[in-house]
Structures are given as structure tokens and as C-alpha cells.
Design a protein around this motif. Structure first.
Motif, PDB file in Angstrom:
ATOM      1  N   SER A  54       0.825  -1.212   0.000  1.00 59.97           N
ATOM      2  CA  SER A  54       0.000   0.000   0.000  1.00 59.97           C
ATOM      3  C   SER A  54       0.859   1.262   0.000  1.00 59.97           C
ATOM      4  N   LEU A  55       1.906   1.279   0.822  1.00 62.08           N
ATOM      5  CA  LEU A  55       2.785   2.452   0.883  1.00 62.08           C
ATOM      6  C   LEU A  55       3.516   2.679  -0.436  1.00 62.08           C
ATOM      7  N   GLN A  56       4.016   1.604  -1.041  1.00 62.57           N
ATOM      8  CA  GLN A  56       4.733   1.726  -2.307  1.00 62.57           C
ATOM      9  C   GLN A  56       3.800   2.188  -3.430  1.00 62.57           C
ATOM     10  N   LEU A  57       2.575   1.656  -3.454  1.00 63.78           N
ATOM     11  CA  LEU A  57       1.601   2.081  -4.458  1.00 63.78           C
ATOM     12  C   LEU A  57       1.292   3.566  -4.306  1.00 63.78           C
ATOM     13  N   LYS A  58       1.101   4.002  -3.074  1.00 63.66           N
ATOM     14  CA  LYS A  58       0.800   5.414  -2.828  1.00 63.66           C
ATOM     15  C   LYS A  58       1.960   6.306  -3.289  1.00 63.66           C
ATOM     16  N   GLU A  59       3.178   5.884  -2.978  1.00 64.31           N
ATOM     17  CA  GLU A  59       4.354   6.661  -3.368  1.00 64.31           C
ATOM     18  C   GLU A  59       4.488   6.736  -4.891  1.00 64.31           C
ATOM     19  N   MET A  60       4.252   5.603  -5.566  1.00 59.77           N
ATOM     20  CA  MET A  60       4.368   5.599  -7.030  1.00 59.77           C
ATOM     21  C   MET A  60       3.230   6.385  -7.678  1.00 59.77           C
ATOM     22  N   GLU A  61       2.078   6.417  -7.024  1.00 61.52           N
ATOM     23  CA  GLU A  61       0.974   7.252  -7.519  1.00 61.52           C
ATOM     24  C   GLU A  61       1.343   8.731  -7.380  1.00 61.52           C
ATOM     25  N   GLU A  62       1.917   9.108  -6.255  1.00 58.67           N
ATOM     26  CA  GLU A  62       2.353  10.489  -6.036  1.00 58.67           C
ATOM     27  C   GLU A  62       3.444  10.897  -7.023  1.00 58.67           C
ATOM     28  N   ASP A  63       4.285   9.938  -7.412  1.00 58.66           N
ATOM     29  CA  ASP A  63       5.360  10.199  -8.379  1.00 58.66           C
ATOM     30  C   ASP A  63       4.856  10.226  -9.820  1.00 58.66           C
ATOM     31  N   GLY A  64       3.585   9.894 -10.016  1.00 57.31           N
ATOM     32  CA  GLY A  64       3.008   9.941 -11.353  1.00 57.31           C
ATOM     33  C   GLY A  64       3.284   8.716 -12.211  1.00 57.31           C
ATOM     34  N   LEU A  65       3.734   7.615 -11.583  1.00 63.33           N
ATOM     35  CA  LEU A  65       4.025   6.391 -12.333  1.00 63.33           C
ATOM     36  C   LEU A  65       2.797   5.519 -12.553  1.00 63.33           C
ATOM     37  N   ILE A  66       1.859   5.568 -11.613  1.00 67.69           N
ATOM     38  CA  ILE A  66       0.659   4.736 -11.700  1.00 67.69           C
ATOM     39  C   ILE A  66      -0.578   5.565 -11.379  1.00 67.69           C
ATOM     40  N   THR A  67      -1.716   5.045 -11.814  1.00 69.65           N
ATOM     41  CA  THR A  67      -2.988   5.641 -11.415  1.00 69.65           C
ATOM     42  C   THR A  67      -3.780   4.610 -10.634  1.00 69.65           C
ATOM     43  N   ARG A  68      -4.580   5.113  -9.737  1.00 70.78           N
ATOM     44  CA  ARG A  68      -5.452   4.285  -8.893  1.00 70.78           C
ATOM     45  C   ARG A  68      -6.875   4.670  -9.241  1.00 70.78           C
ATOM     46  N   THR A  69      -7.664   3.670  -9.631  1.00 73.57           N
ATOM     47  CA  THR A  69      -9.060   3.923  -9.970  1.00 73.57           C
ATOM     48  C   THR A  69      -9.943   3.122  -9.029  1.00 73.57           C
ATOM     49  N   VAL A  70     -10.874   3.807  -8.373  1.00 75.86           N
ATOM     50  CA  VAL A  70     -11.813   3.149  -7.479  1.00 75.86           C
ATOM     51  C   VAL A  70     -13.152   3.049  -8.193  1.00 75.86           C
ATOM     52  N   HIS A  71     -13.652   1.834  -8.331  1.00 79.76           N
ATOM     53  CA  HIS A  71     -14.949   1.594  -8.963  1.00 79.76           C
ATOM     54  C   HIS A  71     -15.973   1.344  -7.861  1.00 79.76           C
ATOM     55  N   THR A  72     -16.921   2.261  -7.747  1.00 77.54           N
ATOM     56  CA  THR A  72     -17.935   2.154  -6.700  1.00 77.54           C
ATOM     57  C   THR A  72     -19.317   1.887  -7.282  1.00 77.54           C
ATOM     58  N   SER A  73     -19.378   1.639  -8.594  1.00 77.43           N
ATOM     59  CA  SER A  73     -20.676   1.496  -9.263  1.00 77.43           C
ATOM     60  C   SER A  73     -21.503   0.339  -8.724  1.00 77.43           C
ATOM     61  N   LYS A  74     -20.847  -0.730  -8.327  1.00 76.25           N
ATOM     62  CA  LYS A  74     -21.587  -1.845  -7.748  1.00 76.25           C
ATOM     63  C   LYS A  74     -20.724  -2.507  -6.686  1.00 76.25           C
ATOM     64  N   PRO A  75     -21.339  -2.953  -5.608  1.00 71.28           N
ATOM     65  CA  PRO A  75     -20.563  -3.662  -4.593  1.00 71.28           C
ATOM     66  C   PRO A  75     -20.056  -4.987  -5.156  1.00 71.28           C
ATOM     67  N   PRO A  76     -18.954  -5.495  -4.739  1.00 70.42           N
ATOM     68  CA  PRO A  76     -18.030  -4.874  -3.788  1.00 70.42           C
ATOM     69  C   PRO A  76     -17.154  -3.815  -4.461  1.00 70.42           C
ATOM     70  N   LEU A  77     -16.620  -2.952  -3.639  1.00 65.44           N
ATOM     71  CA  LEU A  77     -15.714  -1.903  -4.100  1.00 65.44           C
ATOM     72  C   LEU A  77     -14.540  -2.546  -4.834  1.00 65.44           C
ATOM     73  N   ARG A  78     -14.137  -1.968  -5.961  1.00 66.77           N
ATOM     74  CA  ARG A  78     -13.035  -2.510  -6.749  1.00 66.77           C
ATOM     75  C   ARG A  78     -12.011  -1.404  -6.986  1.00 66.77           C
ATOM     76  N   VAL A  79     -10.740  -1.705  -6.715  1.00 68.01           N
ATOM     77  CA  VAL A  79      -9.656  -0.750  -6.924  1.00 68.01           C
ATOM     78  C   VAL A  79      -8.697  -1.343  -7.952  1.00 68.01           C
ATOM     79  N   GLU A  80      -8.377  -0.543  -8.976  1.00 70.42           N
ATOM     80  CA  GLU A  80      -7.461  -0.985 -10.017  1.00 70.42           C
ATOM     81  C   GLU A  80      -6.273  -0.031 -10.106  1.00 70.42           C
ATOM     82  N   TYR A  81      -5.141  -0.603 -10.463  1.00 73.10           N
ATOM     83  CA  TYR A  81      -3.926   0.176 -10.664  1.00 73.10           C
ATOM     84  C   TYR A  81      -3.412  -0.082 -12.067  1.00 73.10           C
TER      85      TYR A  81
END
Length: 115
Positions: A54-81
Motif C-alpha cells: 500500500s505504501l509503495q503504491l501510494k508513493e508511485m501514484e504520487e510520483d506519477g508512475l501509476i494511477t489508482r481507480t476506485v470503482h464504486t458502481s456496484k458492490p463490492p468496491l473494486r480498486v485498479e492500478y
């Protein structure tokens, strides 16, 4: 000399290592060559603790290397990188690092391939 947010990097190699350095960043990035759900990434990176991942993903997102997409349209919550356009520029480097590791493992008798 390079500078990001007042942090100095003496050469281009140190700047590169800012983005992919450490024990896990390159490993995570190579798994993200294809878009992954968080749960898929956890399964592929079993040896990384959930907190570290989680920490590494957050750091790489802040550095602009990855994007994090949260899909809330239907349960369960889905997070993609996935890699950003900037992150995609690392693919040749990541593949070269992986190839070097494979070739080294094949040539070095001290290295054992674990199953």
C-alpha cells in the motif's frame, strides 16, 4: 544535478532510482505492465506485506508512475492500478532488469530457483 521538491539528485542514475529504487518498486511496476486489481496484485506479490504494498503504491501514484481507480458502481468496491503514460516509459528498463536477472540466475550456480 537534478532537483525535485527541493531534494537534490547528483546524477541521472540517482534520479532514476528515486522512481524505481528500493526492494519492491520495480517488482510492483513490472506486475503493473497490465492493469491489475488490488487483489490480483496482492496474489502476485505474496512476499510483500500489505502495508508495504500500500505504501509503495501510494508513493508511485504520487510520483506519477501509476494511477489508482476506485470503482464504486456496484458492490463490492473494486480498486485498479495501472501505469500512467510516464510509467509506461519504464517498461523497457523493467524488462531489461528482469532479463538480466534471468540470465544471471541461469549462469550463476549459487543461485537456486525456488518454486
Amino acid at each position: 544535478m537534478y532537483s525535485i521538491d527541493d531534494k537534490q539528485y547528483p546524477c541521472s542514475t540517482s534520479l532514476t532510482m528515486k522512481y524505481i529504487g528500493g526492494k519492491w518498486k520495480a517488482v510492483i511496476l513490472i506486475h503493473l505492465i497490465e492493469k491489475k486489481r488490488y487483489s490480483e496484485l496482492r496474489k502476485e506479490c505474496k512476499v510483500i506485506t500489505e502495508r508495504t504494498l500500500s505504501l509503495q503504491l501510494k508513493e508511485m501514484e504520487e510520483d506519477g508512475l501509476i494511477t489508482r481507480t476506485v470503482h464504486t458502481s456496484k458492490p463490492p468496491l473494486r480498486v485498479e492500478y495501472e501505469l500512467t503514460e510516464f510509467g509506461v516509459t519504464l517498461i523497457p528498463l523493467l524488462k531489461a532488469i528482469a532479463q538480466w536477472g534471468t540470465e544471471t540466475a541461469e549462469k550463476n550456480k549459487r543461485i537456486k530457483v525456488a518454486e
